[in-house]
Design an enzyme around this catalytic site. Structure first.
Site, PDB file in Angstrom:
ATOM      1  N   ARG A   1       0.798  -1.224   0.000  1.00 29.74           N
ATOM      2  CA  ARG A   1       0.000   0.000   0.000  1.00 29.74           C
ATOM      3  C   ARG A   1       0.827   1.268   0.000  1.00 29.74           C
ATOM      4  O   ARG A   1       0.637   2.166  -0.815  1.00 29.74           O
ATOM      5  CB  ARG A   1      -0.851   0.096   1.275  1.00 29.74           C
ATOM      6  CG  ARG A   1      -2.169  -0.546   1.264  1.00 29.74           C
ATOM      7  CD  ARG A   1      -2.521  -0.932   2.688  1.00 29.74           C
ATOM      8  NE  ARG A   1      -1.630  -2.004   3.048  1.00 29.74           N
ATOM      9  CZ  ARG A   1      -1.868  -3.259   2.765  1.00 29.74           C
ATOM     10  NH1 ARG A   1      -2.986  -3.603   2.223  1.00 29.74           N
ATOM     11  NH2 ARG A   1      -1.002  -4.199   3.045  1.00 29.74           N
ATOM     12  N   THR A   2       1.709   1.367   1.013  1.00 28.47           N
ATOM     13  CA  THR A   2       2.350   2.657   1.251  1.00 28.47           C
ATOM     14  C   THR A   2       3.208   3.057   0.055  1.00 28.47           C
ATOM     15  O   THR A   2       3.167   4.197  -0.407  1.00 28.47           O
ATOM     16  CB  THR A   2       3.190   2.587   2.542  1.00 28.47           C
ATOM     17  OG1 THR A   2       2.333   2.144   3.597  1.00 28.47           O
ATOM     18  CG2 THR A   2       3.767   3.936   2.891  1.00 28.47           C
TER      19      THR A   2
ATOM     20  N   LYS B   1      25.338  -5.312  -2.038  1.00 26.59           N
ATOM     21  CA  LYS B   1      26.798  -5.415  -2.125  1.00 26.59           C
ATOM     22  C   LYS B   1      27.464  -4.744  -0.938  1.00 26.59           C
ATOM     23  O   LYS B   1      28.684  -4.560  -0.917  1.00 26.59           O
ATOM     24  CB  LYS B   1      27.288  -4.757  -3.422  1.00 26.59           C
ATOM     25  CG  LYS B   1      26.728  -5.376  -4.680  1.00 26.59           C
ATOM     26  CD  LYS B   1      27.289  -4.671  -5.914  1.00 26.59           C
ATOM     27  CE  LYS B   1      26.659  -5.176  -7.194  1.00 26.59           C
ATOM     28  NZ  LYS B   1      27.033  -4.343  -8.349  1.00 26.59           N
TER      29      LYS B   1
ATOM     30  N   ARG C   1      11.167   4.273   3.842  1.00 23.45           N
ATOM     31  CA  ARG C   1      10.746   3.303   4.862  1.00 23.45           C
ATOM     32  C   ARG C   1      11.978   2.507   5.266  1.00 23.45           C
ATOM     33  O   ARG C   1      12.721   2.041   4.403  1.00 23.45           O
ATOM     34  CB  ARG C   1       9.671   2.365   4.317  1.00 23.45           C
ATOM     35  CG  ARG C   1       9.427   1.174   5.256  1.00 23.45           C
ATOM     36  CD  ARG C   1       8.196   0.393   4.902  1.00 23.45           C
ATOM     37  NE  ARG C   1       6.989   1.127   5.244  1.00 23.45           N
ATOM     38  CZ  ARG C   1       5.762   0.602   5.194  1.00 23.45           C
ATOM     39  NH1 ARG C   1       5.590  -0.645   4.807  1.00 23.45           N
ATOM     40  NH2 ARG C   1       4.712   1.333   5.522  1.00 23.45           N
TER      41      ARG C   1
ATOM     42  N   HIS D   1       4.756   6.588  11.592  1.00 28.31           N
ATOM     43  CA  HIS D   1       4.215   6.388  10.241  1.00 28.31           C
ATOM     44  C   HIS D   1       3.182   7.493  10.040  1.00 28.31           C
ATOM     45  O   HIS D   1       1.979   7.256  10.014  1.00 28.31           O
ATOM     46  CB  HIS D   1       3.574   4.997  10.167  1.00 28.31           C
ATOM     47  CG  HIS D   1       3.252   4.508   8.786  1.00 28.31           C
ATOM     48  ND1 HIS D   1       3.333   5.302   7.664  1.00 28.31           N
ATOM     49  CD2 HIS D   1       2.827   3.294   8.355  1.00 28.31           C
ATOM     50  CE1 HIS D   1       2.980   4.583   6.609  1.00 28.31           C
ATOM     51  NE2 HIS D   1       2.670   3.368   6.999  1.00 28.31           N
TER      52      HIS D   1
HETATM   53  C1  NCD Z   1       1.736  -0.901   8.392  1.00 21.97           C
HETATM   54  C2  NCD Z   1       3.192  -0.627   8.451  1.00 21.97           C
HETATM   55  O1  NCD Z   1       3.966  -1.102   7.628  1.00 21.97           O
HETATM   56  O2  NCD Z   1       3.555   0.121   9.336  1.00 21.97           O
HETATM   57  N1  NCD Z   1       1.172  -0.999   7.154  1.00 21.97           N
HETATM   58  C3  NCD Z   1       0.967   0.125   6.413  1.00 21.97           C
HETATM   59  O3  NCD Z   1       1.844   0.902   6.160  1.00 21.97           O
HETATM   60  N2  NCD Z   1      -0.288   0.360   5.992  1.00 21.97           N
HETATM   61  C4  NCD Z   1       1.261  -1.834   9.403  1.00 21.97           C
HETATM   62  C5  NCD Z   1       1.806  -3.228   9.444  1.00 21.97           C
HETATM   63  O4  NCD Z   1       2.833  -3.557   8.866  1.00 21.97           O
HETATM   64  O5  NCD Z   1       1.164  -4.055  10.112  1.00 21.97           O
END
Ligand code: NCD
Length: 305
Positions: free
Chosen positions: A54-55, A82, A104, A132
């Site tokens: 999703r993100t 590497k 991320r 987040h």
């Molecule tokens: C979450 C995350 O990665 O922090 N998912 C997201 O970004 N929608 C939650 C999760 O991994 O459970």
């Protein structure tokens, strides 16, 4: 605002302004051609050191709908394999000329380091268990489109200890005037809740009929070092939003989940797909929220065309 690293970067007014701006992008996304030239010529790099569906797609879609050029970096196919360091990787990408990095990373704080190393903007798309912020913003937008958030009672249920989604949501919901109750066994709640503006319950059954919103969390096994509860079946029996429990919700209660869901564990499939569920709306609104964030960081401040 140069970066968005945490909900701590926002106050109530700036958070509300971002949600208002997101509404304009909700409208853009409903156009026949859901695209505006606002950020033409800007370059956004997406740097994901952790899995994401999703993100990542949401940020990349958001950037494209603003007419940005998007550089996608897949750790698995990169020189990280590497042995290249985060700093060298980021500086390499920055040397190609970028305006923003969406990052991320499994380490809490990594986006802050990157913000020190490069000139462009940094957006935190999830760092360890820390933050987040865009998830909390899209959750707030989704709720606000249904209800007045001030005064709402929200239960955040499950693996709060390992959840950056919960941490960011507690802050955003508190800023917007909601009351938050964390629900889970002590082993899945943070070691210390000092300074958290929340109530705590160890039984979902005690709160399920009182709350306006149930926000479910995934069990984040990848961040757990030890078994924090006996079995998944026991977890579901006490903390899962089963169909039987969902029947005890208020008639107008809403159910949220950031995804990815483990159907049958924290939420029954019938509930995830049911009338009260906002899960797909959350995903849809995520694109608009990320457009608003990128536009705020990189735009000229001109009204959205
Ligand atoms: C979450 C995350 O990665 O922090 N998912 C997201 O970004 N929608 C939650 C999760 O991994 O459970």
């Amino acid at each position: 605002m140069k970066h968005l690293l945490s909900i701590d970067d926002l106050d109530r007014a700036s958070l509300t302004a971002l949600l208002d701006l997101s509404e304009q992008f909700v409208a853009v996304n409903q156009r026949e051609i859901p695209k505006v030239p606002a950020l033409r010529g800007k370059v956004v790099a997406s740097l994901f050191y952790e899995e994401s569906t999703r993100t990542r797609l949401s940020f990349e879609t958001a950037a494209k709908r603003l007419s940005c050029d998007v550089m996608t970096f897949s750790v698995a196919q990169s020189s990280v394999k590497k042995g290249e360091s985060l700093r060298d990787t980021v500086q390499t990408i920055a040397a190609m000329g970028i305006d923003a990095v969406v990052v991320r990373h499994p380490a809490a704080g990594a986006p802050y380091r990157i913000a020190d190393w490069i000139d462009g903007s940094v957006v935190n798309a999830g760092d360890g268990r820390h933050a987040h912020p865009t998830q909390a913003l899209l959750d707030a937008l989704t709720l606000r489109r249904r209800r007045e958030i001030a005064g709402l009672h929200v239960a955040i249920v499950g693996d709060v200890r390992h959840s950056r989604v919960a941490r960011s949501n507690v802050k955003a919901l508190h800023l917007l005037g909601a009351d938050v109750t964390l629900v889970g066994p002590p082993t899945l709640l943070p070691e210390s809740l000092e300074g958290w503006p929340v109530q705590v319950s160890h039984e979902l059954d005690d709160v399920v009929s009182e709350v306006d919103v149930v926000m479910l969390l995934r069990m984040q096994f990848e961040r757990q070092q030890e078994g924090l509860f006996p079995t998944l079946r026991e977890y579901t029996a006490r903390y899962g939003l089963t169909e039987a429990r969902a029947e005890r919700l208020k008639p107008d209660a809403l159910v949220m989940h950031p995804g990815p869901m483990n159907r049958g564990v924290e939420v029954a499939a019938e509930v995830a797909d049911g009338r009260a569920s906002l899960v797909t709306e959350q995903v849809t609104n995520g694109v608009a929220v990320r457009m608003a964030v990128l536009y705020s960081l990189l735009g000229s401040g001109a009204p959205v065309a």
